[in-house]
Scaffold this active site. Structure first.
Site, mmCIF file in Angstrom:
data_model
loop_
_atom_site.group_PDB
_atom_site.id
_atom_site.type_symbol
_atom_site.label_atom_id
_atom_site.label_comp_id
_atom_site.label_asym_id
_atom_site.label_seq_id
_atom_site.Cartn_x
_atom_site.Cartn_y
_atom_site.Cartn_z
ATOM 1 N N SER A 6 0.875 -1.176 0.000
ATOM 2 C CA SER A 6 0.000 0.000 0.000
ATOM 3 C C SER A 6 0.911 1.224 0.000
ATOM 4 O O SER A 6 2.081 1.131 0.398
ATOM 5 C CB SER A 6 -0.933 -0.020 1.212
ATOM 6 O OG SER A 6 -0.216 -0.229 2.399
ATOM 7 N N GLU A 8 1.331 5.479 0.810
ATOM 8 C CA GLU A 8 0.798 6.642 1.520
ATOM 9 C C GLU A 8 1.212 7.927 0.796
ATOM 10 O O GLU A 8 2.372 8.078 0.418
ATOM 11 C CB GLU A 8 1.347 6.635 2.954
ATOM 12 C CG GLU A 8 0.830 7.783 3.795
ATOM 13 C CD GLU A 8 1.217 7.627 5.252
ATOM 14 O OE1 GLU A 8 1.010 6.538 5.834
ATOM 15 O OE2 GLU A 8 1.749 8.590 5.807
ATOM 16 N N ASP A 100 -0.796 14.989 16.155
ATOM 17 C CA ASP A 100 0.029 15.816 17.039
ATOM 18 C C ASP A 100 -0.441 17.250 16.905
ATOM 19 O O ASP A 100 -0.609 17.736 15.793
ATOM 20 C CB ASP A 100 1.508 15.733 16.623
ATOM 21 C CG ASP A 100 2.063 14.340 16.860
ATOM 22 O OD1 ASP A 100 1.990 13.865 18.005
ATOM 23 O OD2 ASP A 100 2.547 13.731 15.885
ATOM 24 N N PHE A 207 13.123 14.225 10.174
ATOM 25 C CA PHE A 207 11.864 13.504 10.438
ATOM 26 C C PHE A 207 12.045 12.518 11.581
ATOM 27 O O PHE A 207 11.199 12.392 12.450
ATOM 28 C CB PHE A 207 11.521 12.603 9.242
ATOM 29 C CG PHE A 207 10.671 13.206 8.180
ATOM 30 C CD1 PHE A 207 10.258 14.520 8.205
ATOM 31 C CD2 PHE A 207 10.267 12.405 7.106
ATOM 32 C CE1 PHE A 207 9.468 15.032 7.192
ATOM 33 C CE2 PHE A 207 9.490 12.907 6.086
ATOM 34 C CZ PHE A 207 9.094 14.225 6.131
ATOM 35 N N HIS A 257 3.765 -1.112 3.796
ATOM 36 C CA HIS A 257 3.090 0.178 3.564
ATOM 37 C C HIS A 257 4.179 1.227 3.315
ATOM 38 O O HIS A 257 4.969 1.516 4.219
ATOM 39 C CB HIS A 257 2.263 0.532 4.807
ATOM 40 C CG HIS A 257 1.522 1.827 4.704
ATOM 41 N ND1 HIS A 257 0.325 1.962 4.045
ATOM 42 C CD2 HIS A 257 1.809 3.062 5.192
ATOM 43 C CE1 HIS A 257 -0.102 3.210 4.124
ATOM 44 N NE2 HIS A 257 0.785 3.897 4.814
HETATM 45 P P1 FAD Z 1 -2.247 7.073 20.363
HETATM 46 O O1 FAD Z 1 -2.391 5.652 20.023
HETATM 47 O O2 FAD Z 1 -3.385 7.785 20.980
HETATM 48 O O3 FAD Z 1 -0.958 7.192 21.290
HETATM 49 C C1 FAD Z 1 -0.329 8.449 21.526
HETATM 50 C C2 FAD Z 1 0.518 8.391 22.793
HETATM 51 O O4 FAD Z 1 -0.319 8.337 23.926
HETATM 52 C C3 FAD Z 1 1.427 7.161 22.892
HETATM 53 O O5 FAD Z 1 2.608 7.547 23.539
HETATM 54 C C4 FAD Z 1 0.633 6.200 23.759
HETATM 55 O O6 FAD Z 1 1.465 5.278 24.457
HETATM 56 C C5 FAD Z 1 -0.061 7.179 24.694
HETATM 57 N N1 FAD Z 1 -1.371 6.704 25.188
HETATM 58 C C6 FAD Z 1 -2.361 6.129 24.468
HETATM 59 N N2 FAD Z 1 -3.419 5.869 25.244
HETATM 60 C C7 FAD Z 1 -3.108 6.301 26.498
HETATM 61 C C8 FAD Z 1 -3.798 6.329 27.746
HETATM 62 N N3 FAD Z 1 -5.036 5.852 27.864
HETATM 63 N N4 FAD Z 1 -3.162 6.855 28.822
HETATM 64 C C9 FAD Z 1 -1.900 7.352 28.712
HETATM 65 N N5 FAD Z 1 -1.199 7.358 27.539
HETATM 66 C C10 FAD Z 1 -1.794 6.849 26.462
HETATM 67 N N6 FAD Z 1 -0.106 12.220 12.198
HETATM 68 C C11 FAD Z 1 -0.911 13.149 11.624
HETATM 69 O O7 FAD Z 1 -1.060 14.242 12.179
HETATM 70 N N7 FAD Z 1 -1.534 12.912 10.427
HETATM 71 C C12 FAD Z 1 -1.417 11.733 9.784
HETATM 72 O O8 FAD Z 1 -2.002 11.555 8.715
HETATM 73 C C13 FAD Z 1 -0.598 10.718 10.372
HETATM 74 N N8 FAD Z 1 -0.477 9.501 9.795
HETATM 75 C C14 FAD Z 1 0.250 8.515 10.432
HETATM 76 C C15 FAD Z 1 0.293 7.231 9.883
HETATM 77 C C16 FAD Z 1 0.997 6.219 10.513
HETATM 78 C C17 FAD Z 1 0.996 4.844 9.903
HETATM 79 C C18 FAD Z 1 1.710 6.477 11.710
HETATM 80 C C19 FAD Z 1 2.513 5.400 12.380
HETATM 81 C C20 FAD Z 1 1.673 7.744 12.262
HETATM 82 C C21 FAD Z 1 0.938 8.778 11.656
HETATM 83 N N9 FAD Z 1 0.842 10.040 12.205
HETATM 84 C C22 FAD Z 1 0.052 11.009 11.606
HETATM 85 C C23 FAD Z 1 1.575 10.381 13.430
HETATM 86 C C24 FAD Z 1 0.731 10.177 14.701
HETATM 87 O O9 FAD Z 1 -0.397 11.003 14.674
HETATM 88 C C25 FAD Z 1 1.621 10.514 15.894
HETATM 89 O O10 FAD Z 1 2.616 9.541 16.043
HETATM 90 C C26 FAD Z 1 0.892 10.755 17.205
HETATM 91 O O11 FAD Z 1 1.820 11.323 18.119
HETATM 92 C C27 FAD Z 1 0.315 9.514 17.857
HETATM 93 O O12 FAD Z 1 -0.771 9.052 17.194
HETATM 94 P P2 FAD Z 1 -1.420 7.622 17.586
HETATM 95 O O13 FAD Z 1 -2.631 7.467 16.771
HETATM 96 O O14 FAD Z 1 -0.401 6.568 17.563
HETATM 97 O O15 FAD Z 1 -1.821 7.956 19.105
#
Ligand code: FAD
Length: 274
Positions: A6, A8, A100, A207, A257
């Site tokens: 896939s 991105e 973020d 990055f 991916h």
């Molecule tokens: P989460 O899974 O919510 O985790 C974030 C942090 O919080 C982690 O450190 C986790 O351990 C912690 N955490 C989770 N739940 C809890 C809880 N209940 N209590 C305490 N801590 C907790 N960013 C963008 O802005 N746009 C994009 O399009 C984008 N695409 C991405 C695609 C991929 C494949 C990846 C791997 C990352 C992408 N990102 C993108 C980056 C991502 O948004 C960041 O890495 C962000 O900081 C974390 O997102 P997450 O969904 O993993 O968050």
């Protein structure tokens, strides 16, 4: 190679960037990706760009296109509107993220973590969308520790995610270890490695510092030795990443991916070697 691929992309904002995306998408189509995805800027700045790009990738290029959707900085209503829009334009797959916050942005949003977004999508749309979430073989930079991060990853799967895509990495052992640990915790969904081809090393280093991906010292040293020789960097990078992909697939990775950065060549150079 048996694993599916896939790709991105990010949403272009200028005519020049649109042309670049069209060129890359048309060339990468030859590799028959299972789907393509389009990133989303937290804080609303690329809100409409993502949906426009998804529509374009679908209608103009004929891809199954999945929007990324991040919840940080947004309220529930905005997220609901976007989900309605994605449903209306025929999306069947979403990459659900926390995102973020841009520095200086005050409002954290109604949903704090990606698990809550997955929960909301499942509660309001049932099984309409296949949901992909993010995973971090080298641990998310804000996690308390590796085990807590793994538990938070599991929470996203328990909330209803169908699969995961990892942050990129250059150390295959980190991926295999992460998958083993996730399986031991009872996570059964496919965990697809995210692959970052190497083209511009200075940009890659920047990055990587921001997202917590490690560039092994020996790779950094080799890159440094190439200096301004862009061709040598590209060749070395393509060999390196193709070797990583081969190891991942041989070790059971269900797919690859590619983070294309809207460029065809670095990804093609890797695929050509597989
Ligand atoms: P989460 O899974 O919510 O985790 C974030 C942090 O919080 C982690 O450190 C986790 O351990 C912690 N955490 C989770 N739940 C809890 C809880 N209940 N209590 C305490 N801590 C907790 N960013 C963008 O802005 N746009 C994009 O399009 C984008 N695409 C991405 C695609 C991929 C494949 C990846 C791997 C990352 C992408 N990102 C993108 C980056 C991502 O948004 C960041 O890495 C962000 O900081 C974390 O997102 P997450 O969904 O993993 O968050």
């Amino acid at each position: 190679m048996t694993a599916h691929v896939s790709f991105e992309f990010y949403p272009p904002k200028t005519d020049e960037q649109r042309t670049q995306l069209d060129r890359a998408a048309a060339r990468l189509k030859a590799h028959a990706p299972e789907y393509v995805s389009c990133t989303f800027g937290a804080g609303g700045s690329t809100l409409s760009y993502t949906s426009e790009t998804v529509r374009h990738l679908n209608q103009h290029h004929g891809f199954e296109a999945a929007p990324h959707l991040s919840c940080v900085g947004g309220n529930r209503e905005e997220i609901r509107e976007l989900l309605k829009l994605y449903r209306a334009i025929g999306c069947r797959r979403i990459v659900a993220l926390r995102g973020d916050l841009p520095s200086g942005m005050g409002f954290p949003g109604d949903l704090r973590y990606a698990a809550e977004l997955v929960q909301l999508i499942r509660a309001e749309h049932g099984d309409r969308f296949r949901i992909e979430v993010a995973a971090y073989p080298e641990t998310h930079p804000q996690a308390e520790d590796a085990l807590a991060d793994l538990r938070h990853f599991k929470a996203k799967v328990d909330a209803g995610a169908d699969a995961a895509i990892t942050q990129y990495f250059y150390n295959a052992d980190a991926y295999f270890r992460f998958v083993d640990d996730a399986r031991r915790l009872g996570v059964e969904v496919p965990i697809v490695p995210g692959i970052m081809p190497v083209s511009n090393f200075t940009q890659l280093r920047r990055f990587s510092e921001a997202c917590g991906a490690e560039i092994p010292r020996w790779i950094g040293k080799r890159m440094q030795a190439f200096g301004d020789d862009a061709e040598a960097i590209r060749e070395f990078g393509a060999d390196l990443v193709a070797g990583l992909c081969r190891r991942l697939v041989a070790g059971g990775a269900p797919g690859l991916h590619f983070y294309t950065l809207n460029l065809a060549r670095p990804t093609e150079a890797v695929l050509a070697r597989l």
